[in-house]
Motif scaffolding. Structure first.
Motif, PDB file in Angstrom:
ATOM      1  N   ILE A 189       4.994  40.144  14.148  1.00 19.46           N
ATOM      2  CA  ILE A 189       5.597  40.591  15.648  1.00 19.46           C
ATOM      3  C   ILE A 189       6.283  39.539  16.358  1.00 19.46           C
ATOM      4  O   ILE A 189       5.557  38.394  16.603  1.00 19.46           O
ATOM      5  N   ASP A 190       7.633  39.473  16.414  1.00 18.77           N
ATOM      6  CA  ASP A 190       8.331  38.452  17.282  1.00 18.77           C
ATOM      7  C   ASP A 190       7.921  36.995  16.569  1.00 18.77           C
ATOM      8  O   ASP A 190       7.369  36.115  17.223  1.00 18.77           O
ATOM      9  N   ASP A 191       7.835  37.081  15.277  1.00 20.33           N
ATOM     10  CA  ASP A 191       7.659  35.810  14.497  1.00 20.33           C
ATOM     11  C   ASP A 191       6.053  35.153  14.858  1.00 20.33           C
ATOM     12  O   ASP A 191       5.640  34.093  14.686  1.00 20.33           O
ATOM     13  N   VAL A 192       5.239  36.081  15.358  1.00 23.14           N
ATOM     14  CA  VAL A 192       3.728  35.497  15.432  1.00 23.14           C
ATOM     15  C   VAL A 192       2.922  36.428  14.521  1.00 23.14           C
ATOM     16  O   VAL A 192       3.083  37.813  14.426  1.00 23.14           O
ATOM     17  N   LEU A 193       2.054  36.012  13.777  1.00 12.90           N
ATOM     18  CA  LEU A 193       1.208  36.627  12.593  1.00 12.90           C
ATOM     19  C   LEU A 193       0.276  37.496  13.573  1.00 12.90           C
ATOM     20  O   LEU A 193      -0.655  36.976  14.540  1.00 12.90           O
ATOM     21  N   VAL A 194       0.180  38.812  13.425  1.00 19.22           N
ATOM     22  CA  VAL A 194      -0.771  39.661  14.110  1.00 19.22           C
ATOM     23  C   VAL A 194      -1.839  40.354  13.260  1.00 19.22           C
ATOM     24  O   VAL A 194      -2.730  40.836  13.514  1.00 19.22           O
ATOM     25  N   TYR A 195      -1.501  40.477  11.807  1.00 18.02           N
ATOM     26  CA  TYR A 195      -2.370  41.145  10.831  1.00 18.02           C
ATOM     27  C   TYR A 195      -2.182  40.581   9.598  1.00 18.02           C
ATOM     28  O   TYR A 195      -1.008  40.533   9.202  1.00 18.02           O
ATOM     29  N   THR A 196      -3.122  40.423   8.951  1.00 21.50           N
ATOM     30  CA  THR A 196      -3.261  40.052   7.264  1.00 21.50           C
ATOM     31  C   THR A 196      -4.054  41.196   6.787  1.00 21.50           C
ATOM     32  O   THR A 196      -5.255  41.605   6.944  1.00 21.50           O
ATOM     33  N   SER A 197      -3.522  41.808   5.526  1.00 22.91           N
ATOM     34  CA  SER A 197      -4.042  42.755   4.822  1.00 22.91           C
ATOM     35  C   SER A 197      -4.223  42.221   3.398  1.00 22.91           C
ATOM     36  O   SER A 197      -3.243  41.749   2.582  1.00 22.91           O
ATOM     37  N   PRO A 198      -5.315  42.347   2.971  1.00 22.30           N
ATOM     38  CA  PRO A 198      -5.712  41.800   1.553  1.00 22.30           C
ATOM     39  C   PRO A 198      -5.515  42.929   0.428  1.00 22.30           C
ATOM     40  O   PRO A 198      -5.492  42.620  -0.531  1.00 22.30           O
ATOM     41  N   LEU A 199      -4.633  44.037   0.783  1.00 19.33           N
ATOM     42  CA  LEU A 199      -4.227  44.825  -0.226  1.00 19.33           C
ATOM     43  C   LEU A 199      -3.342  44.393  -1.300  1.00 19.33           C
ATOM     44  O   LEU A 199      -2.294  43.832  -0.621  1.00 19.33           O
ATOM     45  N   THR A 200      -3.442  44.580  -2.482  1.00 18.81           N
ATOM     46  CA  THR A 200      -2.336  43.975  -3.372  1.00 18.81           C
ATOM     47  C   THR A 200      -1.748  45.202  -4.068  1.00 18.81           C
ATOM     48  O   THR A 200      -2.427  46.205  -4.484  1.00 18.81           O
ATOM     49  N   VAL A 201      -0.388  45.215  -4.202  1.00 21.68           N
ATOM     50  CA  VAL A 201       0.305  46.238  -4.798  1.00 21.68           C
ATOM     51  C   VAL A 201       1.308  45.747  -5.759  1.00 21.68           C
ATOM     52  O   VAL A 201       1.764  44.586  -5.840  1.00 21.68           O
ATOM     53  N   ALA A 202       1.075  46.267  -6.987  1.00 23.12           N
ATOM     54  CA  ALA A 202       1.720  45.984  -8.237  1.00 23.12           C
ATOM     55  C   ALA A 202       3.137  46.544  -8.550  1.00 23.12           C
ATOM     56  O   ALA A 202       3.783  46.257  -9.439  1.00 23.12           O
ATOM     57  N   THR A 203       3.425  47.430  -7.942  1.00 21.08           N
ATOM     58  CA  THR A 203       4.665  48.516  -8.160  1.00 21.08           C
ATOM     59  C   THR A 203       5.648  48.240  -7.044  1.00 21.08           C
ATOM     60  O   THR A 203       5.391  47.719  -5.899  1.00 21.08           O
ATOM     61  N   PRO A 204       6.975  48.599  -7.394  1.00 25.98           N
ATOM     62  CA  PRO A 204       7.819  48.345  -6.466  1.00 25.98           C
ATOM     63  C   PRO A 204       7.723  49.190  -5.020  1.00 25.98           C
ATOM     64  O   PRO A 204       7.137  50.159  -5.186  1.00 25.98           O
ATOM     65  N   MET A 205       7.848  48.613  -3.824  1.00 27.33           N
ATOM     66  CA  MET A 205       7.810  49.206  -2.624  1.00 27.33           C
ATOM     67  C   MET A 205       9.058  49.222  -2.002  1.00 27.33           C
ATOM     68  O   MET A 205      10.071  48.424  -2.240  1.00 27.33           O
ATOM     69  N   TYR A 206       9.336  50.222  -1.199  1.00 25.83           N
ATOM     70  CA  TYR A 206      10.677  50.509  -0.431  1.00 25.83           C
ATOM     71  C   TYR A 206      10.409  50.518   1.256  1.00 25.83           C
ATOM     72  O   TYR A 206       9.264  51.182   1.482  1.00 25.83           O
ATOM     73  N   PRO A 207      11.202  50.185   1.845  1.00 22.03           N
ATOM     74  CA  PRO A 207      10.823  50.159   3.692  1.00 22.03           C
ATOM     75  C   PRO A 207      10.787  51.770   4.125  1.00 22.03           C
ATOM     76  O   PRO A 207      11.870  52.458   3.525  1.00 22.03           O
ATOM     77  N   ALA A 208      10.154  51.932   4.975  1.00 24.67           N
ATOM     78  CA  ALA A 208      10.016  53.270   5.873  1.00 24.67           C
ATOM     79  C   ALA A 208       9.773  53.043   7.112  1.00 24.67           C
ATOM     80  O   ALA A 208       8.923  52.233   7.418  1.00 24.67           O
ATOM     81  N   PHE A 209      10.228  53.893   8.070  1.00 24.13           N
ATOM     82  CA  PHE A 209      10.127  53.634   9.394  1.00 24.13           C
ATOM     83  C   PHE A 209       9.341  54.976  10.050  1.00 24.13           C
ATOM     84  O   PHE A 209       9.912  56.055   9.748  1.00 24.13           O
ATOM     85  N   SER A 210       8.343  54.882  10.708  1.00 21.29           N
ATOM     86  CA  SER A 210       7.877  56.407  11.407  1.00 21.29           C
ATOM     87  C   SER A 210       7.370  56.033  12.721  1.00 21.29           C
ATOM     88  O   SER A 210       6.678  54.976  13.208  1.00 21.29           O
ATOM     89  N   ASP A 211       7.386  56.999  13.420  1.00 22.69           N
ATOM     90  CA  ASP A 211       6.901  57.010  14.874  1.00 22.69           C
ATOM     91  C   ASP A 211       5.779  58.158  15.128  1.00 22.69           C
ATOM     92  O   ASP A 211       5.473  58.593  16.010  1.00 22.69           O
TER      93      ASP A 211
END
Length: 196
Positions: free
Chosen positions: A31-53
Protein backbone atom coordinates in the motif's frame (compact mmCIF):
# COMPACT_ATOMS: atom_id res chain seq x y z
CA UNK A 1 -6.45 -9.62 0.27
CA UNK A 2 -8.42 -9.13 3.44
CA UNK A 3 -6.79 -6.87 6.01
CA UNK A 4 -8.11 -6.98 9.55
CA UNK A 5 -10.22 -3.91 10.44
CA UNK A 6 -7.50 -2.67 12.81
CA UNK A 7 -4.82 -2.81 10.09
CA UNK A 8 -7.15 -1.49 7.36
CA UNK A 9 -8.45 1.53 9.30
CA UNK A 10 -5.77 4.05 8.23
CA UNK A 11 -6.31 3.16 4.56
CA UNK A 12 -10.09 3.51 4.35
CA UNK A 13 -11.76 6.66 3.08
CA UNK A 14 -8.80 8.14 1.21
CA UNK A 15 -6.99 7.29 -2.04
CA UNK A 16 -4.03 4.93 -1.99
CA UNK A 17 -1.93 2.99 -4.48
CA UNK A 18 -2.22 -0.77 -3.99
CA UNK A 19 0.14 -3.27 -5.58
CA UNK A 20 0.03 -7.06 -5.53
CA UNK A 21 3.15 -8.88 -6.67
CA UNK A 22 2.67 -12.49 -7.68
CA UNK A 23 5.99 -14.19 -6.96
CA UNK A 24 6.98 -17.87 -7.11
CA UNK A 25 6.67 -18.23 -3.32
CA UNK A 26 3.30 -16.47 -2.96
CA UNK A 27 2.12 -12.86 -2.96
CA UNK A 28 3.45 -9.55 -1.66
CA UNK A 29 0.89 -6.83 -0.88
CA UNK A 30 1.89 -3.15 -0.92
CA UNK A 31 0.00 0.00 0.00
CA UNK A 32 1.59 3.24 -1.16
CA UNK A 33 4.76 1.29 -2.05
CA UNK A 34 5.13 -0.09 1.49
CA UNK A 35 5.02 -3.89 1.96
CA UNK A 36 2.12 -4.57 4.36
CA UNK A 37 1.51 -8.29 3.98
CA UNK A 38 3.11 -11.41 2.50
CA UNK A 39 1.15 -14.55 1.71
CA UNK A 40 2.87 -17.92 1.16
CA UNK A 41 -0.07 -19.12 -0.98
CA UNK A 42 1.09 -20.47 -4.34
CA UNK A 43 -1.18 -20.47 -7.38
CA UNK A 44 -0.35 -22.32 -10.59
CA UNK A 45 -3.32 -21.23 -12.73
CA UNK A 46 -3.99 -17.84 -14.39
CA UNK A 47 -5.54 -15.17 -12.19
CA UNK A 48 -7.49 -12.00 -13.04
CA UNK A 49 -7.95 -8.78 -11.04
CA UNK A 50 -11.18 -8.23 -9.15
CA UNK A 51 -12.21 -5.36 -6.87
CA UNK A 52 -14.76 -5.54 -4.08
CA UNK A 53 -16.01 -3.53 -1.11
CA UNK A 54 -17.73 -6.60 0.34
CA UNK A 55 -15.90 -6.43 3.70
CA UNK A 56 -16.45 -2.73 4.40
CA UNK A 57 -19.26 -0.20 4.32
CA UNK A 58 -16.91 2.34 2.69
CA UNK A 59 -17.62 2.57 -1.06
CA UNK A 60 -14.76 1.40 -3.25
CA UNK A 61 -13.50 3.56 -6.12
CA UNK A 62 -10.89 2.26 -8.56
CA UNK A 63 -9.35 4.93 -10.79
CA UNK A 64 -7.10 2.58 -12.78
CA UNK A 65 -5.50 -0.84 -12.70
CA UNK A 66 -2.41 -2.27 -14.37
CA UNK A 67 -1.76 -5.94 -14.90
CA UNK A 68 1.75 -7.15 -15.65
CA UNK A 69 3.72 -8.57 -17.30
CA UNK A 70 3.20 -6.11 -20.12
CA UNK A 71 3.01 -7.43 -23.66
CA UNK A 72 5.49 -5.71 -25.92
CA UNK A 73 5.01 -4.15 -28.28
CA UNK A 74 1.37 -3.12 -28.04
CA UNK A 75 -0.46 -0.74 -30.34
CA UNK A 76 -3.29 1.74 -29.72
CA UNK A 77 -5.12 3.09 -32.76
CA UNK A 78 -7.14 6.24 -32.09
CA UNK A 79 -10.59 6.97 -33.36
CA UNK A 80 -10.80 9.12 -36.47
CA UNK A 81 -10.69 12.88 -35.77
CA UNK A 82 -11.97 15.39 -38.27
CA UNK A 83 -13.06 18.88 -39.14
CA UNK A 84 -15.96 20.21 -41.18
CA UNK A 85 -13.60 21.42 -43.92
CA UNK A 86 -10.12 20.34 -45.04
CA UNK A 87 -7.55 21.42 -42.46
CA UNK A 88 -3.79 21.86 -42.46
CA UNK A 89 -2.66 19.45 -39.75
CA UNK A 90 0.23 21.54 -38.44
CA UNK A 91 1.79 19.14 -35.93
CA UNK A 92 1.22 16.35 -33.45
CA UNK A 93 2.49 16.61 -29.87
CA UNK A 94 2.20 14.22 -26.99
CA UNK A 95 3.00 13.98 -23.30
CA UNK A 96 4.38 10.70 -22.04
CA UNK A 97 6.43 9.00 -19.37
CA UNK A 98 9.07 6.69 -20.80
CA UNK A 99 11.17 4.94 -18.12
CA UNK A 100 14.54 3.43 -19.12
CA UNK A 101 14.08 0.53 -21.54
CA UNK A 102 10.72 1.77 -22.83
CA UNK A 103 9.67 3.68 -25.92
CA UNK A 104 6.66 5.19 -27.68
CA UNK A 105 6.53 5.58 -31.44
CA UNK A 106 3.77 7.42 -33.24
CA UNK A 107 2.33 7.24 -36.75
CA UNK A 108 -0.44 9.25 -38.42
CA UNK A 109 -2.56 8.88 -41.52
CA UNK A 110 -5.05 11.21 -43.15
CA UNK A 111 -7.97 11.00 -45.53
CA UNK A 112 -11.13 12.51 -46.91
CA UNK A 113 -13.60 9.82 -45.76
CA UNK A 114 -14.83 9.37 -42.19
CA UNK A 115 -14.03 5.65 -42.34
CA UNK A 116 -10.45 4.88 -43.40
CA UNK A 117 -10.33 3.17 -46.77
CA UNK A 118 -7.96 2.69 -49.69
CA UNK A 119 -8.01 6.43 -50.43
CA UNK A 120 -6.36 7.29 -47.10
CA UNK A 121 -2.64 7.99 -46.94
CA UNK A 122 -0.25 5.29 -45.76
CA UNK A 123 0.80 5.41 -42.10
CA UNK A 124 3.60 7.98 -41.67
CA UNK A 125 6.02 7.87 -38.71
CA UNK A 126 6.21 11.16 -36.83
CA UNK A 127 8.31 12.54 -34.00
CA UNK A 128 6.92 14.53 -31.08
CA UNK A 129 6.16 18.09 -32.22
CA UNK A 130 6.93 17.37 -35.88
CA UNK A 131 4.82 18.84 -38.65
CA UNK A 132 2.33 16.54 -40.30
CA UNK A 133 2.32 18.78 -43.38
CA UNK A 134 -0.91 17.43 -44.87
CA UNK A 135 -4.25 19.04 -45.63
CA UNK A 136 -7.27 16.75 -45.25
CA UNK A 137 -10.60 16.45 -43.47
CA UNK A 138 -9.68 13.53 -41.22
CA UNK A 139 -6.68 12.31 -39.25
CA UNK A 140 -5.93 9.28 -37.12
CA UNK A 141 -2.94 8.37 -34.98
CA UNK A 142 -1.43 5.08 -33.88
CA UNK A 143 0.83 4.75 -30.84
CA UNK A 144 3.12 1.76 -30.34
CA UNK A 145 4.35 1.22 -26.78
CA UNK A 146 7.29 -1.09 -26.17
CA UNK A 147 9.43 -2.21 -23.26
CA UNK A 148 12.45 -4.43 -22.65
CA UNK A 149 11.28 -5.07 -19.05
CA UNK A 150 7.87 -6.83 -18.78
CA UNK A 151 7.21 -5.08 -15.45
CA UNK A 152 7.78 -1.51 -16.68
CA UNK A 153 5.74 0.30 -19.30
CA UNK A 154 5.72 3.69 -20.99
CA UNK A 155 2.61 5.79 -20.38
CA UNK A 156 1.01 7.91 -23.10
CA UNK A 157 -0.80 10.68 -21.20
CA UNK A 158 -1.99 13.12 -23.87
CA UNK A 159 -1.89 13.43 -27.64
CA UNK A 160 -2.81 16.74 -29.31
CA UNK A 161 -2.90 18.01 -32.86
CA UNK A 162 -2.61 21.58 -34.06
CA UNK A 163 -4.73 22.75 -36.96
CA UNK A 164 -4.19 25.89 -39.05
CA UNK A 165 -6.90 27.39 -41.21
CA UNK A 166 -7.92 30.79 -42.49
CA UNK A 167 -10.88 32.52 -40.86
CA UNK A 168 -11.63 35.80 -42.66
CA UNK A 169 -8.43 37.83 -42.33
CA UNK A 170 -7.17 35.74 -39.42
CA UNK A 171 -5.21 32.53 -39.27
CA UNK A 172 -6.77 30.35 -36.60
CA UNK A 173 -4.60 27.85 -34.79
CA UNK A 174 -6.59 25.28 -32.85
CA UNK A 175 -4.93 23.06 -30.24
CA UNK A 176 -7.15 20.02 -29.88
CA UNK A 177 -6.35 17.32 -27.37
CA UNK A 178 -7.07 13.76 -28.44
CA UNK A 179 -8.81 12.64 -25.28
CA UNK A 180 -10.09 9.31 -26.55
CA UNK A 181 -13.81 8.93 -26.94
CA UNK A 182 -14.48 10.93 -23.77
CA UNK A 183 -13.94 14.53 -24.86
CA UNK A 184 -11.86 16.93 -26.93
CA UNK A 185 -10.33 19.95 -25.20
CA UNK A 186 -10.15 22.99 -27.48
CA UNK A 187 -8.25 26.25 -27.19
CA UNK A 188 -8.07 28.70 -30.08
CA UNK A 189 -5.69 31.55 -30.81
CA UNK A 190 -6.37 34.03 -33.61
CA UNK A 191 -3.28 35.59 -35.18
CA UNK A 192 -3.69 38.74 -37.26
CA UNK A 193 -2.78 38.57 -40.95
CA UNK A 194 -2.97 40.80 -43.96
CA UNK A 195 -6.15 40.81 -46.01
CA UNK A 196 -5.85 38.87 -49.23
Amino acid sequence: MQISPFRAAPYLGSPHRYRVEWVTTGFNFYIDDVLVYTSPLTVATPMYPAFSDFYTSTPLTVDWARVTPYASPCTFTSRVFGSSTPSDWADIVWTSTEPAGTAITMRVRTGETVVPDGSWSAWQSITNGAAVGVTSRYIQYEATLSTTDPFVTPVLKLVARRVQRRVGCHAAVDHLAFAGAVRDQRTCWHVGCDRL
